[in-house]
Motif scaffolding. Structure first.
Motif, PDB file in Angstrom:
ATOM      1  N   LEU A  39       0.827  -1.204   0.000  1.00 66.03           N
ATOM      2  CA  LEU A  39       0.000   0.000   0.000  1.00 66.03           C
ATOM      3  C   LEU A  39       0.863   1.256   0.000  1.00 66.03           C
ATOM      4  N   SER A  40       1.946   1.229   0.782  1.00 70.05           N
ATOM      5  CA  SER A  40       2.845   2.383   0.792  1.00 70.05           C
ATOM      6  C   SER A  40       3.488   2.579  -0.577  1.00 70.05           C
ATOM      7  N   ALA A  41       3.858   1.475  -1.226  1.00 72.53           N
ATOM      8  CA  ALA A  41       4.446   1.580  -2.567  1.00 72.53           C
ATOM      9  C   ALA A  41       3.456   2.191  -3.549  1.00 72.53           C
ATOM     10  N   ALA A  42       2.182   1.805  -3.425  1.00 74.07           N
ATOM     11  CA  ALA A  42       1.176   2.380  -4.318  1.00 74.07           C
ATOM     12  C   ALA A  42       1.025   3.876  -4.078  1.00 74.07           C
ATOM     13  N   VAL A  43       0.972   4.275  -2.800  1.00 73.24           N
ATOM     14  CA  VAL A  43       0.825   5.705  -2.480  1.00 73.24           C
ATOM     15  C   VAL A  43       2.050   6.484  -2.943  1.00 73.24           C
ATOM     16  N   ILE A  44       3.248   5.931  -2.654  1.00 74.99           N
ATOM     17  CA  ILE A  44       4.476   6.625  -3.054  1.00 74.99           C
ATOM     18  C   ILE A  44       4.565   6.728  -4.572  1.00 74.99           C
ATOM     19  N   TRP A  49       4.728  10.039  -9.069  1.00 72.99           N
ATOM     20  CA  TRP A  49       4.345  10.347 -10.450  1.00 72.99           C
ATOM     21  C   TRP A  49       3.821  11.777 -10.561  1.00 72.99           C
ATOM     22  N   LEU A  50       3.019  12.202  -9.584  1.00 72.25           N
ATOM     23  CA  LEU A  50       2.510  13.582  -9.606  1.00 72.25           C
ATOM     24  C   LEU A  50       3.648  14.593  -9.479  1.00 72.25           C
ATOM     25  N   LEU A  51       4.612  14.298  -8.583  1.00 69.26           N
ATOM     26  CA  LEU A  51       5.744  15.214  -8.427  1.00 69.26           C
ATOM     27  C   LEU A  51       6.575  15.297  -9.696  1.00 69.26           C
ATOM     28  N   VAL A  52       6.823  14.145 -10.322  1.00 67.86           N
ATOM     29  CA  VAL A  52       7.599  14.146 -11.565  1.00 67.86           C
ATOM     30  C   VAL A  52       6.863  14.913 -12.653  1.00 67.86           C
ATOM     31  N   GLN A  53       5.546  14.717 -12.755  1.00 66.51           N
ATOM     32  CA  GLN A  53       4.779  15.445 -13.765  1.00 66.51           C
ATOM     33  C   GLN A  53       4.801  16.940 -13.519  1.00 66.51           C
ATOM     34  N   ALA A 219      12.092   6.862  -2.449  1.00 67.68           N
ATOM     35  CA  ALA A 219      10.979   5.911  -2.337  1.00 67.68           C
ATOM     36  C   ALA A 219      11.461   4.573  -1.803  1.00 67.68           C
ATOM     37  N   VAL A 220      12.609   4.103  -2.324  1.00 67.63           N
ATOM     38  CA  VAL A 220      13.143   2.824  -1.849  1.00 67.63           C
ATOM     39  C   VAL A 220      13.494   2.906  -0.371  1.00 67.63           C
ATOM     40  N   LEU A 221      14.190   3.978   0.005  1.00 68.77           N
ATOM     41  CA  LEU A 221      14.548   4.143   1.413  1.00 68.77           C
ATOM     42  C   LEU A 221      13.302   4.246   2.298  1.00 68.77           C
ATOM     43  N   LEU A 222      12.293   4.959   1.795  1.00 70.46           N
ATOM     44  CA  LEU A 222      11.057   5.111   2.573  1.00 70.46           C
ATOM     45  C   LEU A 222      10.347   3.766   2.731  1.00 70.46           C
ATOM     46  N   LEU A 223      10.329   2.965   1.648  1.00 70.42           N
ATOM     47  CA  LEU A 223       9.688   1.647   1.741  1.00 70.42           C
ATOM     48  C   LEU A 223      10.426   0.745   2.726  1.00 70.42           C
ATOM     49  N   VAL A 224      11.761   0.818   2.697  1.00 71.71           N
ATOM     50  CA  VAL A 224      12.539   0.026   3.665  1.00 71.71           C
ATOM     51  C   VAL A 224      12.225   0.471   5.088  1.00 71.71           C
ATOM     52  N   MET A 225      12.127   1.776   5.293  1.00 73.63           N
ATOM     53  CA  MET A 225      11.804   2.294   6.622  1.00 73.63           C
ATOM     54  C   MET A 225      10.391   1.888   7.029  1.00 73.63           C
ATOM     55  N   VAL A 226       9.444   1.961   6.089  1.00 73.22           N
ATOM     56  CA  VAL A 226       8.067   1.555   6.397  1.00 73.22           C
ATOM     57  C   VAL A 226       8.008   0.080   6.753  1.00 73.22           C
ATOM     58  N   ALA A 227       8.738  -0.753   5.968  1.00 73.07           N
ATOM     59  CA  ALA A 227       8.769  -2.181   6.271  1.00 73.07           C
ATOM     60  C   ALA A 227       9.357  -2.436   7.655  1.00 73.07           C
ATOM     61  N   GLY A 228      10.450  -1.728   7.976  1.00 78.00           N
ATOM     62  CA  GLY A 228      11.052  -1.910   9.294  1.00 78.00           C
ATOM     63  C   GLY A 228      10.146  -1.463  10.424  1.00 78.00           C
TER      64      GLY A 228
END
Length: 543
Positions: A39-44, A49-53, A219-228
């Motif tokens: 779910l966090s990956a989907a939100v991120i 994508w919005l930030l890049v656009q 995003a990768v670092l955030l997902l790792v932190m969320v998982a932890g």
């Protein structure tokens, strides 16, 4: 008995996949962590994508404004240059080349390419000729849509394009860019010529790639932190639950002294306290029930033994009276016969109570031997023949010609079958011609005896109660065989001692069938029975 088989596809799953699915089903911590990460990956992903656009749109808008302003400045400078130029005279070709050379040289220093084409006529295209452009540039980099714009308008216009060019070493290059078109009036012939400025977007592309890489890294670092974080949080909740599960398993295994460790004052600590209180109450109640059961078993055993001595004395006196009944008057003679009959029943009851007490105390043991169930069925039918004749029913054996062997205690098996046949005779309908049938069958794994009668049958729900002690479907119904009400209970205990099944089926008005299933070898595990529980002459209703 219905046997469900798993689909063939489930057996083809790799071992690693099956273990992964088992881990997913059993681990709530894994499901929470994986679900949170997904779910966090989907939100991120959506936010990224919005930030890049937005970043891309901002960079392009800023670059577009800059290049359009720069192109307008270059066009204004070209018009001023043409207005003051006297070197080229009235030669439009020379004047066009001179103008293109100046702007192309300026573009090489400022990082853009130039295409000068003209005169601008309706329907004219770059491919028609008369073109001056930056060296190495592919003029097809100017979109046709922008050329078509100047067929009907002289206003400055721009669009995105792909700039195709060739480097000095001959390497073809493609890069995104913006092309701005505007028109100037050439004094030599008084006609309009179109200037195309091609500005590359390589800096913006590099900036956007840098932002994208930064967002991906974050995003990768955030997902790792969320998982932890989710793993740590769920572990704090799941660990007490796992401890409670282990303690509950030990309690179920009989280790009633097991308790949960209580630490803190939060909800989980209060849950552990409540769990321990529940375990203590269960332990106390189980101990009370065990003590009560022990006292009851001891009472039954003691009473059964103590009654044997006075019963022997009464039996001796009854035998004397029964032998001399011919000398009594009819009423006294009948009383002597009833006394003899009830004493027989009383002795049987005492024997059954002693047997029940041995089962309750766990003192019953098997004397195993190879038993032919066909012979057992014939012996029991012969032994109960007088009782069947008294009731006016017929008992027959349906058995194969070859022996049906099983490792069992022959005395206990005969007692089971005798109880089943006697029970069938008690409940048989004398006004029906259908006989009581004793079926015998066996296979490689199991051997079975089924007793089918066509008597009163069993109401829904009574098949599970018929083996209870002293239970009767109709309390007002007399026992023709003089039973004690413990026969089927003892038969069930004998069956369990063999590791077998004793099951009942019945339907009001259609009779009943009792089925005994024993493993062919002692200690074997039963998975099916050679005989059906529901008789073949009965049609089951479609639900």
């Amino acid at each position: 008995m219905l046997h469900l088989r798993s689909p063939a596809g489930s057996r083809k799953l790799p071992e690693s996949v099956r273990r992964g699915l088992t881990f997913w089903r059993r681990s709530i911590q894994a499901r929470v962590v994986i679900s949170t990460v997904l779910l966090s990956a989907a939100v991120i992903s959506v936010v990224g994508w919005l930030l890049v656009q937005q970043t891309r749109d901002g960079l392009l808008q800023h670059r577009t404004d800059a290049v359009v302003a720069e192109a307008n400045d270059e066009t204004t400078g070209a018009r001023e240059l043409l207005a003051t130029s006297v070197d080229t005279g009235n030669d439009p070709v020379q004047q066009q080349r001179s103008l293109a050379g100046i702007i192309i040289q300026r573009g090489e220093t400022r990082g853009f390419s130039v295409v000068l084409v003209g005169p601008a006529l309706p329907g004219g295209r770059i491919s028609d000729g008369g073109v001056n452009f930056t060296q190495g540039l592919d003029t097809s980099s100017v979109p046709t849509s922008l050329e078509e714009h100047f067929d009907s308008s002289s206003e400055t216009a721009w669009t995105y394009t792909t700039i195709r060019r060739t480097t000095t070493d001959g390497t073809p290059v493609q890069e995104p860019g913006i092309v701005v078109g505007s028109q100037v009036l050439l004094p030599a012939d008084g006609q309009s010529y179109t200037l195309y400025y091609l500005f590359p977007l390589d800096e913006q592309e590099e900036t956007l790639a840098l932002v994208t890489r930064a967002l991906l890294t974050a995003a990768v670092l955030l997902l790792v932190m969320v998982a932890g974080v989710s793993w740590v949080v769920t572990r704090q909740v799941v660990t007490p639950i796992r401890m409670a599960r282990r303690v509950a398993e030990r309690l179920a295994a009989g280790q009633l002294q097991e308790r949960l460790k209580v630490s803190g004052e939060d909800d989980l600590a209060r849950l552990a306290t409540s769990f321990n209180q529940m375990a203590s109450n269960l332990q106390r109640q189980i101990r009370q029930l065990e003590e009560l059961s022990r006292v009851q078993r001891r009472f039954v055993s003691d009473v059964s033994h103590e009654l044997r001595t006075p019963l022997t004395t009464v039996r001796m006196a009854s035998d004397v009276l029964h032998d001399a009944r011919s000398e009594f008057d009819p009423v006294t003679a009948r009383a002597a016969e009833l006394l003899q009959t009830e004493l027989d029943r009383f002795e049987t009851l005492l024997a059954d109570l002693l047997e029940i007490s041995r089962f309750d105390a766990g003192a019953a043991v098997l004397e195993l031997d190879d038993v032919n169930l066909v012979d057992v069925a014939h012996r029991i039918v012969d032994a109960t023949g007088p009782l069947a004749a008294q009731r006016g029913v017929q008992v027959v054996v349906d058995a194969p010609d070859q022996p049906c062997l099983a490792q069992a205690d022959v005395r206990r098996v005969e007692r089971i079958v005798r109880n089943l046949v006697t029970n069938a005779i008690d409940h048989a309908a004398a006004d029906r011609p259908d006989p009581i049938v004793v079926h015998v069958a066996g296979d490689e794994q199991a051997a079975a005896i089924a007793v089918r009668d066509h008597g009163v049958g069993l109401a829904p729900g009574e098949a599970s109660m018929v083996f209870n002690r002293f239970w009767r479907a109709d309390p007002a119904r007399a026992r023709t065989s003089g039973g004690t009400g413990l026969g089927l209970s003892i038969a069930l205990e004998d069956t369990h001692l063999h590791g077998g099944w004793l099951q009942a089926w019945g339907r009001p008005g259609e009779g009943a069938q009792f089925r005994l299933t024993l493993p062919r070898r002692a200690g074997g595990v039963l998975r099916h029975s050679p005989l059906p529980l529901v008789p073949g002459d009965v049609t089951e209703p479609v639900s």
